[in-house]
Design a protein around this motif. Structure first.
Motif, short mmCIF file in Angstrom:
data_model
loop_
_atom_site.label_atom_id
_atom_site.label_comp_id
_atom_site.label_asym_id
_atom_site.label_seq_id
_atom_site.Cartn_x
_atom_site.Cartn_y
_atom_site.Cartn_z
N THR A 187 5.04 0.90 -6.32
CA THR A 187 5.58 0.88 -4.95
C THR A 187 6.95 1.54 -4.81
O THR A 187 7.40 1.78 -3.69
CB THR A 187 5.71 -0.57 -4.43
OG1 THR A 187 6.49 -1.31 -5.37
CG2 THR A 187 4.35 -1.21 -4.26
N GLU A 241 -1.48 0.41 -7.00
CA GLU A 241 -1.43 1.62 -6.17
C GLU A 241 -2.63 1.71 -5.22
O GLU A 241 -2.54 2.33 -4.17
CB GLU A 241 -1.40 2.88 -7.06
CG GLU A 241 -0.01 3.16 -7.62
CD GLU A 241 -0.01 4.24 -8.69
OE1 GLU A 241 1.08 4.66 -9.09
OE2 GLU A 241 -1.10 4.64 -9.15
N GLN A 261 -0.69 0.58 1.70
CA GLN A 261 0.58 0.05 2.19
C GLN A 261 0.38 -0.73 3.49
O GLN A 261 1.07 -1.72 3.75
CB GLN A 261 1.57 1.21 2.37
CG GLN A 261 2.98 0.80 2.80
CD GLN A 261 3.68 -0.12 1.79
OE1 GLN A 261 3.24 -0.29 0.65
NE2 GLN A 261 4.76 -0.73 2.22
N HIS A 262 -0.60 -0.29 4.30
CA HIS A 262 -0.88 -1.00 5.56
C HIS A 262 -1.22 -2.47 5.32
O HIS A 262 -0.90 -3.31 6.15
CB HIS A 262 -2.05 -0.34 6.29
CG HIS A 262 -1.61 0.76 7.19
ND1 HIS A 262 -2.49 1.54 7.90
CD2 HIS A 262 -0.39 1.20 7.52
CE1 HIS A 262 -1.82 2.42 8.59
NE2 HIS A 262 -0.54 2.24 8.37
N ARG A 300 -0.13 -4.41 2.90
CA ARG A 300 1.13 -5.13 2.67
C ARG A 300 1.84 -5.38 4.00
O ARG A 300 2.31 -6.47 4.28
CB ARG A 300 2.06 -4.32 1.76
CG ARG A 300 1.65 -4.34 0.33
CD ARG A 300 2.74 -3.72 -0.56
NE ARG A 300 2.17 -3.56 -1.88
CZ ARG A 300 1.57 -2.43 -2.30
NH1 ARG A 300 1.53 -1.39 -1.54
NH2 ARG A 300 1.03 -2.38 -3.51
N GLU A 301 1.91 -4.31 4.79
CA GLU A 301 2.63 -4.42 6.07
C GLU A 301 1.93 -5.40 7.00
O GLU A 301 2.59 -6.14 7.74
CB GLU A 301 2.73 -3.04 6.72
CG GLU A 301 3.65 -2.12 5.94
CD GLU A 301 3.68 -0.71 6.49
OE1 GLU A 301 4.59 0.04 6.13
OE2 GLU A 301 2.79 -0.34 7.28
N GLU A 349 -1.54 -9.29 -2.90
CA GLU A 349 -1.54 -8.23 -3.92
C GLU A 349 -2.15 -8.69 -5.24
O GLU A 349 -2.97 -7.98 -5.83
CB GLU A 349 -0.12 -7.72 -4.13
CG GLU A 349 0.44 -7.00 -2.92
CD GLU A 349 1.79 -6.40 -3.18
OE1 GLU A 349 1.92 -5.66 -4.16
OE2 GLU A 349 2.73 -6.70 -2.42
#
Lengths: 378, 217
Positions: free
Chosen positions: B33, B111, B115-116, B118-119, B136
């Motif tokens: 990240t 990886e 990322q979406h 996580r957001e 995660e």
């Protein structure tokens, strides 16, 4: 969930400004009242999603302020920057971003927070509200695109958000599902007394759903108003094009409109009447717009009323039948590049024998001729 | 069959996994990240044991951990006794040799999480720690199982570095692979054959676990 004081807070408006030079330039000013749906529209790369992410606290602009009701979420000058967790915004991502290892129920329950068994009860209620009863135990990969979107909306509502943020929520589903989901959103929003911000590049979608629109060009708010205002009365030619208007031309003002008296402009070797000339002065070069629905075809071979209103003769250069509607392109007589685009019912197109090379005349309704500052930028 | 060596190999694999697991999770999550400009350097360092001849790595460990050197003295003070030619010494070597085998699969697993996602967790009110713990970690879990399977197989088969750093002391540093070498040297081919089959089976099972796991990701 919320206590009494929070309930009071959620009925407040969202007011935001954002400025920065880079990496994505922003100069945004927006407001969205409780119960209102604001659509952010603009071409790809205009910064629409960045604005939405900044509202949610996923990115921050160099300067600006975001206030929801009495709560300051972000104030660059006062160094206030609440985390996404503290902002209580419900965010629906373009790809929905569901948690793939959790059931629909737990995707929502995890956002409800607190003790899981109690959260699951609330989650089931939310899933029922978005018409997903009976599918609570399915994982995201076992759900259709439309169902995933509903889970994403239920999850966004789970925190009892103060603002609902939707990032192109209909782009990942097929046309039929899209229409159904839009109808569901219209119904759902009646029960939500919070500001809803929708990002979309689909002007029709924005017009159908939004109370107000913010047009974003290169990161800058260039117009904010009702969908009708933005489409029929854009302030620049660039905005008109973003709004999907194709009949944008250049002319010169020859007379100013006054109450009870129309203004005039010269165009394509003729004179057009325009009811509203705004702040323009005589002699000013301007851009002007005629919305497609205000172009009226003269019935061929049979004179009809209103034919004296801005008559423009020309030749049909394109006819595309789109089911019940037919799209027509007419090249203005005496020019090679000035094209007027309009639609009419297919039966009317047949009756008038609209075919390529047919000579026709249309009227441009003077009330709808809209003059804008500056000339069209290519 | 040298049961002592088999036991020692298992003990070494167990402690390598136990100690390397948490270190690798943290390192892999960071590498997956981070936007740090030092990332390529760290990644290259992590991969180094993969391409270095075991004897070179063993040589540096031998020299670096020797009594009298700064690292050696510190290590000795930390474990309260000698490091080289002890179980602690080969464990330390095993940890370093296995870094790429542990970190790489875990990094890939982290990886692979968009990322979406996580957001979405953050905007759902989950703290960064809760996002890591509840979103995660479960999503990266197959990558971690693969990593530990690989580390186990690799530790059981490691030879060169362990021989350099630990020598061949029964009950202390003589692992299964060293015992195989020893048996062949002493013409005890039957013993070597049994132990070789055991290592072959373990390695095969580890790879099978990895592949079955990768299908779940």
């Amino acid at each position: 969930m919320t206590d009494g004081s929070q309930v009071a807070a959620v009925t407040k408006a969202l007011v935001a400004t954002m400025q920065q030079h880079g990496p994505i330039p922003l100069n945004v000013s927006m407001s969205c009242g409780a119960g209102e749906l604001l659509a952010i529209v603009g071409p790809s790369g205009a910064g629409k999603t960045t604005v939405l992410r900044a509202l949610a606290g996923l990115v921050q602009s160099a300067a600006g302020r975001i206030v929801v009701g009495d709560a300051v979420w972000f104030d660059a000058a006062a160094r206030i920057n609440l985390s996404p967790q503290q902002r209580r915004s419900g965010f629906v991502f373009q790809d929905f971003a569901l948690f793939p290892h959790l059931t629909a129920r737990d995707n929502v329950a995890i956002a409800v927070g607190g003790e899981m068994s109690r959260a699951r009860v609330l989650a089931e209620r939310l899933l029922a509200r978005v018409n997903l009863k009976g599918l609570e135990d399915r994982r995201p990969q076992q759900l259709s695109g439309g169902q995933q979107q509903r889970v994403a909306i239920a999850r966004a509502l789970a925190r009892d958000p103060a603002v609902l943020l939707l990032d192109e929520p209909f782009s990942a589903v097929d046309q039929m599902t899209r229409e159904r989901l839009k109808r569901e959103l219209v119904v759902l929003r009646r029960s939500l007394n919070i500001p809803i911000v929708l990002v979309t590049h689909d002007i029709d979608e924005a017009q159908a759903l939004a109370d107000r629109m913010m047009v974003l060009l290169r990161g800058e708010t260039v117009q904010e108003g009702t969908p009708e205002d933005c489409r029929l009365r854009p302030t620049t030619a660039a905005i008109a094009r973003v709004m999907g208007e194709t009949n944008v031309f250049e002319g010169v003002v020859t007379a100013i409109g006054k109450p009870g008296q129309s203004g005039r402009l010269t165009w394509a070797g003729g004179v057009l009447e325009a009811r509203h000339t705004g702040d323009l002065a005589v002699g000013a070069r301007c851009s002007w717009l005629i919305p497609a629905e205000s172009i009226v075809l003269h019935r061929r071979g049979r004179p009809s009323q209103g034919e004296r209103e801005n008559p423009v003769p020309g030749r049909v250069t394109e006819v595309v039948r789109l089911g019940e509607q037919t799209a027509v392109t007419m090249t203005v007589r005496g020019t090679e590049t000035l094209n007027l685009n309009f639609r009419l019912p297919t039966h009317a197109a047949r009756r008038n024998e609209l075919e390529i090379d047919a000579e026709i005349t249309v009227s441009l309704l003077a009330d709808a001729v809209h003059l804008m500052l500056g000339v069209r930028q290519s | 069959m040298d049961w002592g060596a088999a036991g020692l190999s298992l003990k070494l694999a167990f402690w390598t996994c136990v100690l390397l697991g948490p270190i690798s999770i943290v390192a892999a999550r960071w590498l997956a990240t981070t936007g740090s400009r030092y990332k390529p350097i760290i990644e290259a360092l992590v991969l180094l044991p993969l391409v270095l001849p075991p004897t070179v790595l063993g040589y540096y460990l031998l020299v670096g951990l020797a009594p009298g050197t700064v690292v050696g003295t510190l290590a000795q003070a930390f474990v309260g006794g000698p490091v080289l030619f002890t179980f602690i010494g080969i464990l330390l070597a095993s940890l370093i040799v296995n870094l790429p085998f542990a970190i790489q699969p875990m990094q890939r697993a982290f990886e692979a999480i968009p990322q979406h996602v996580r957001e979405a967790a953050w905007t759902s009110g989950l703290s960064r720690w809760d996002t890591f713990r509840r979103i995660e970690l479960p999503l990266a879990w197959p990558g971690m199982v693969s990593a530990l399977a690989l580390v186990t197989a690799h530790t059981l088969g490691e030879f060169g570095v362990l021989l350099m750093v630990g020598g061949n002391i029964p009950g202390e540093t003589r692992t299964l692979s060293i015992s195989i070498y020893d048996s062949v040297q002493a013409f005890r081919n039957a013993d070597a054959a049994v132990m070789a089959v055991v290592l072959l089976a373990v390695s095969f099972v580890a790879l099978l676990v990895m592949h079955l796991n990768s299908k779940r990701v």
